[in-house]
Design an enzyme around this catalytic site. Structure first.
Site, PDB file in Angstrom:
ATOM      1  N   HIS A  69      -2.718   8.047   4.179  1.00  0.00           N
ATOM      2  CA  HIS A  69      -1.607   8.911   5.159  1.00  0.00           C
ATOM      3  C   HIS A  69      -2.469  10.029   5.858  1.00  0.00           C
ATOM      4  CE1 HIS A  69       1.639   5.905   5.213  1.00  0.00           C
ATOM      5  NE2 HIS A  69       1.830   6.216   3.870  1.00  0.00           N
ATOM      6  N   GLU A 102       1.607   2.201   7.207  1.00  0.00           N
ATOM      7  CA  GLU A 102       1.714   1.871   5.853  1.00  0.00           C
ATOM      8  C   GLU A 102       0.526   0.908   5.568  1.00  0.00           C
ATOM      9  OE1 GLU A 102       3.522   3.243   3.325  1.00  0.00           O
ATOM     10  OE2 GLU A 102       4.430   4.426   4.814  1.00  0.00           O
ATOM     11  N   HIS A 120      -3.129   5.537  -1.849  1.00  0.00           N
ATOM     12  CA  HIS A 120      -2.178   5.159  -0.460  1.00  0.00           C
ATOM     13  C   HIS A 120      -1.745   6.592   0.039  1.00  0.00           C
ATOM     14  CE1 HIS A 120       0.836   3.188   1.661  1.00  0.00           C
ATOM     15  NE2 HIS A 120       1.618   4.053   1.398  1.00  0.00           N
ATOM     16  N   GLU A 121      -1.078   7.464  -0.667  1.00  0.00           N
ATOM     17  CA  GLU A 121      -0.643   8.642   0.100  1.00  0.00           C
ATOM     18  C   GLU A 121      -1.693   9.504   0.809  1.00  0.00           C
ATOM     19  OE1 GLU A 121       2.287   9.398   0.574  1.00  0.00           O
ATOM     20  OE2 GLU A 121       3.097   7.814  -0.910  1.00  0.00           O
TER      21      GLU A 121
END
Length: 421
Positions: A283, A364, A279-280
């Site tokens: 970004h 997100e 997930h990071e």
């Protein structure tokens, strides 16, 4: 515009903002209370009723305390402005220093220090009463004081030279000073991105290289797959201060680090850790950090231009309870303008919060979608549920409250979205 008209506008905006904040908080409390008796069906298999009610109670206590802080902040702002607080501080330093820059720096630092001092009881209660009551606080009073001292010293070492440079440019660069200040502000923030991981963060926490060989190999394989390079994988002693868990990227360019809270690693499985990291990485892949930095810099340029216009208007100072200074020996009006602008800016920009929150939530969702492509969506879903539970984040926020404040999507919306990927 006259000073009286601007005073009326300011008081009206402050009253409206405060009332909206309190109204949103009351909606939030009512919504949480209505859903407290039962775990949402989507989470009933992972979260028991006791954990759900703990999150509801924790959020409710924090929200009520935030309401008190909201009222206090509004009163404090009125004291500093129309109540004459800043004028009193200004008069004191004008009779102490003859240098306009020394006067300006003293005014700004004094107001900031006084504001921080008055906020300390709230921070102490938040840390040692609320956080401790729900089992999150691990910080001792001595550690709290050491952190505060480090913060003050760090602020002095970094902040005072920056403030001096900004005030000097405002005084010497003529009508286009705001362009020069913006350039310094951009350079300063980019420098901090490089310095923070290696020199600033270690002042407050210990960072140890990730020791788990199998987890490290798994993470490095994911990094290679995603084309991401980092200067290291580190575990931070987050449990030193709190039981809350998290993971994040820090730094810029070759100084990028991946940091896991030790509390997070203790709770999640390797597959879940990998999903959180993916997930990071999402970004990073979508350039969210760069986009936010560019957006922030563009916004700051607009704000500095606006400040440059307002500083030429006597009503801006007088309307906020401050006598504008003349050039007859005292030219600290630049510092006063800077201080007043950033004190009242949140009052006039509050209604823009939903736009900022929506932009963040969009990022997100994009990062979640990327993580679902690189790892199993169910692993990220499972990790998020554990993180919601461990952080006692409510599963049932009021939708309108969430729209204003939440940078991350509500739990139910986010998990449902993941299950469709």
């Amino acid at each position: 515009m006259t000073a009286f008209q601007f005073s009326t506008l300011f008081v009206g905006a402050l009253l409206l903002t405060t009332l909206i904040k309190l109204w949103l908080a009351r909606r939030h409390l009512a919504h949480i209370a209505a859903h407290r008796p039962e775990v949402p069906p989507a989470f009933s298999k992972q979260i028991d009723l006791a954990a759900h009610q703990k999150a509801a109670d924790y959020t409710s206590v924090k929200t009520r305390f935030a309401m008190l802080s909201t009222v206090f902040d509004a009163v404090l702002l009125l004291f500093f402005t129309l109540g004459g607080g800043i004028q009193w501080v200004t008069d004191y330093w004008l009779h102490t220093f003859s240098s306009p820059i020394a006067q300006g720096m003293s005014i700004i630092v004094s107001v900031m220090a006084l504001s921080s001092l008055l906020d300390t009881p709230f921070d102490l209660y938040r840390t040692f009463v609320i956080e401790a009551r729900f089992g999150f606080n691990k910080m001792t009073l001595s550690l709290y004081l050491v952190d505060a001292l480090k913060g003050i010293l760090l602020g002095a070492v970094i902040g005072l030279p920056l403030l001096f440079g900004v005030l000097w440019l405002m005084e010497r660069m003529g009508i286009n000073w705001w362009l020069y200040v913006w350039g310094v502000w951009v350079a300063f923030n980019l420098l901090l991105l490089f310095l923070y991981p290696s020199f600033i963060a270690p002042l407050f926490n210990k960072f140890q290289p990730l020791q788990d060989a199998s987890l490290k190999a798994r993470i490095e394989a994911l990094l290679n797959k995603c084309g991401f390079t980092a200067s290291g994988l580190f575990v931070m002693d987050g449990s030193k201060r709190s039981n809350h868990g998290n993971a994040y990227f820090t730094g810029f360019g070759k100084t990028k680090r991946i940091v896991f809270f030790d509390t997070l690693l203790a709770r999640l499985t390797p597959a879940e850790v990998e999903a959180v990291l993916a997930h990071e990485l999402g970004h990073f892949k979508h350039r969210h950090v760069v986009k936010r930095i560019v957006f922030t810099f563009a916004l700051s340029l607009g704000f500095l231009w606006l400040l440059a216009q307002l500083m030429q208007a006597d009503w801006f100072y007088s309307g906020l309870g401050v006598t504008p200074l003349t050039d007859s020996g005292h030219t600290a009006s630049t510092a006063l303008g800077l201080l007043l602008f950033f004190l009242v800016l949140p009052v006039f920009s509050f209604l823009l919060h939903p736009l900022s929150s929506a932009y963040s939530r969009k990022h997100e969702f994009e990062a979640d979608a990327y993580a679902a492509q690189q790892t199993a969506a169910l692993d990220l879903s499972s990790a998020l549920v554990k993180m919601y539970q461990d952080n006692a984040a409510t599963l049932t926020p009021d939708p309108l409250y969430s729209t204003f404040y939440d940078s991350h999507p509500p739990a139910l919306v986010r998990i449902n979205k993941l299950h469709t990927l």
